[in-house]
Scaffold this motif. Structure first.
Motif, PDB file in Angstrom:
ATOM      1  N   TRP A 168       0.856  -1.171   0.000  1.00 20.99           N
ATOM      2  CA  TRP A 168       0.000   0.000   0.000  1.00 20.99           C
ATOM      3  C   TRP A 168       0.898   1.228   0.000  1.00 20.99           C
ATOM      4  N   PRO A 169       0.453   2.306  -0.617  1.00 23.07           N
ATOM      5  CA  PRO A 169       1.308   3.501  -0.657  1.00 23.07           C
ATOM      6  C   PRO A 169       1.324   4.219   0.692  1.00 23.07           C
ATOM      7  N   LEU A 170       2.497   4.701   1.055  1.00 25.95           N
ATOM      8  CA  LEU A 170       2.652   5.480   2.278  1.00 25.95           C
ATOM      9  C   LEU A 170       3.048   6.892   1.883  1.00 25.95           C
ATOM     10  N   GLY A 171       2.400   7.875   2.486  1.00 20.33           N
ATOM     11  CA  GLY A 171       2.756   9.262   2.234  1.00 20.33           C
ATOM     12  C   GLY A 171       3.992   9.647   3.027  1.00 20.33           C
ATOM     13  N   VAL A 172       4.719  10.615   2.506  1.00 21.99           N
ATOM     14  CA  VAL A 172       5.907  11.131   3.181  1.00 21.99           C
ATOM     15  C   VAL A 172       5.510  12.367   3.972  1.00 21.99           C
ATOM     16  N   SER A 173       5.880  12.395   5.253  1.00 23.98           N
ATOM     17  CA  SER A 173       5.576  13.538   6.100  1.00 23.98           C
ATOM     18  C   SER A 173       6.331  14.765   5.607  1.00 23.98           C
ATOM     19  N   ARG A 174       5.667  15.875   5.562  1.00 21.86           N
ATOM     20  CA  ARG A 174       6.296  17.138   5.170  1.00 21.86           C
ATOM     21  C   ARG A 174       6.853  17.882   6.385  1.00 21.86           C
ATOM     22  N   GLU A 175       6.531  17.377   7.586  1.00 18.70           N
ATOM     23  CA  GLU A 175       6.963  18.026   8.821  1.00 18.70           C
ATOM     24  C   GLU A 175       8.033  17.207   9.518  1.00 18.70           C
ATOM     25  N   GLU A 176       9.049  17.889  10.017  1.00 18.15           N
ATOM     26  CA  GLU A 176      10.084  17.228  10.789  1.00 18.15           C
ATOM     27  C   GLU A 176       9.539  16.952  12.192  1.00 18.15           C
ATOM     28  N   PRO A 177       9.839  15.772  12.740  1.00 15.13           N
ATOM     29  CA  PRO A 177       9.355  15.498  14.101  1.00 15.13           C
ATOM     30  C   PRO A 177      10.099  16.346  15.125  1.00 15.13           C
ATOM     31  N   LYS A 178       9.554  16.377  16.309  1.00 15.76           N
ATOM     32  CA  LYS A 178      10.179  17.083  17.425  1.00 15.76           C
ATOM     33  C   LYS A 178      10.642  16.051  18.454  1.00 15.76           C
ATOM     34  N   VAL A 179      11.664  16.381  19.199  1.00 13.97           N
ATOM     35  CA  VAL A 179      12.141  15.501  20.268  1.00 13.97           C
ATOM     36  C   VAL A 179      10.965  15.230  21.209  1.00 13.97           C
ATOM     37  N   GLY A 180      10.757  13.959  21.525  1.00 15.16           N
ATOM     38  CA  GLY A 180       9.657  13.549  22.397  1.00 15.16           C
ATOM     39  C   GLY A 180       8.424  13.073  21.657  1.00 15.16           C
ATOM     40  N   ASP A 181       8.327  13.365  20.348  1.00 13.18           N
ATOM     41  CA  ASP A 181       7.169  12.906  19.564  1.00 13.18           C
ATOM     42  C   ASP A 181       7.119  11.384  19.534  1.00 13.18           C
ATOM     43  N   LYS A 182       5.907  10.842  19.516  1.00 15.94           N
ATOM     44  CA  LYS A 182       5.729   9.409  19.323  1.00 15.94           C
ATOM     45  C   LYS A 182       6.042   9.065  17.875  1.00 15.94           C
ATOM     46  N   VAL A 183       6.714   7.918  17.686  1.00 17.74           N
ATOM     47  CA  VAL A 183       6.981   7.385  16.363  1.00 17.74           C
ATOM     48  C   VAL A 183       6.657   5.896  16.380  1.00 17.74           C
ATOM     49  N   PHE A 184       6.505   5.348  15.193  1.00 21.58           N
ATOM     50  CA  PHE A 184       6.129   3.944  15.073  1.00 21.58           C
ATOM     51  C   PHE A 184       7.046   3.266  14.067  1.00 21.58           C
ATOM     52  N   ALA A 185       7.740   2.226  14.540  1.00 16.15           N
ATOM     53  CA  ALA A 185       8.664   1.478  13.702  1.00 16.15           C
ATOM     54  C   ALA A 185       7.946   0.255  13.151  1.00 16.15           C
ATOM     55  N   ALA A 186       8.041   0.076  11.847  1.00 14.50           N
ATOM     56  CA  ALA A 186       7.402  -1.067  11.195  1.00 14.50           C
ATOM     57  C   ALA A 186       8.442  -2.142  10.923  1.00 14.50           C
ATOM     58  N   VAL A 187       8.067  -3.385  11.167  1.00 16.49           N
ATOM     59  CA  VAL A 187       8.946  -4.516  10.854  1.00 16.49           C
ATOM     60  C   VAL A 187       8.085  -5.633  10.258  1.00 16.49           C
ATOM     61  N   ILE A 188       8.564  -6.197   9.166  1.00 19.49           N
ATOM     62  CA  ILE A 188       7.894  -7.344   8.544  1.00 19.49           C
ATOM     63  C   ILE A 188       8.620  -8.597   9.015  1.00 19.49           C
ATOM     64  N   LYS A 189       7.872  -9.484   9.651  1.00 12.48           N
ATOM     65  CA  LYS A 189       8.448 -10.717  10.160  1.00 12.48           C
ATOM     66  C   LYS A 189       8.565 -11.747   9.041  1.00 12.48           C
ATOM     67  N   GLY A 190       9.313 -12.796   9.288  1.00 14.19           N
ATOM     68  CA  GLY A 190       9.540 -13.845   8.299  1.00 14.19           C
ATOM     69  C   GLY A 190       8.274 -14.503   7.789  1.00 14.19           C
TER      70      GLY A 190
END
Length: 105
Positions: A8-30
């Motif tokens: 699925w297409p993912l959009g690119v954020s136009r805003e830089e994150p700030k220290v302390g912002d929540k982020v989400f790491a994606a990982v595809i398992k085997g």
């Protein structure tokens, strides 16, 4: 949350994150399932053409090249094990680099 991996297409954020912002790491398992792991921005590190994102989730080999997402599901960066910021640091290269390669500046 675990979801079935697909394309699925993912959009690119136009805003830089700030220290302390929540982020989400994606990982595809085997087995093809995706895990989303919540973390926080620890720091923004200067680079040529943008600032790399240091975040709190350990980057494992299976996460190399996977997106780091903001709270809206937009790509902030691409997780990398190969960087010059020192060992043991979780780094995402800026998504603005990807957008520039695609001609989306």
């Amino acid at each position: 949350a675990v979801v079935s991996a697909g394309s699925w297409p993912l959009g690119v954020s136009r805003e830089e994150p700030k220290v302390g912002d929540k982020v989400f790491a994606a990982v595809i398992k085997g087995n093809g399932e995706a895990d989303i792991i919540e973390g926080k921005v620890k720091s923004l590190l200067p680079t040529d053409g943008g600032r790399a994102i240091e975040f709190s989730v350990p980057v494992l080999p299976a996460m190399q090249g996977a997106p780091l997402l903001d709270r809206n599901g937009k790509v902030l960066g691409m997780m990398s094990l190969q960087h010059s910021f020192g060992p043991g640091r979780s780094i995402a290269l800026p998504a603005t680099w990807v957008a520039a390669l695609r001609g989306e500046r």
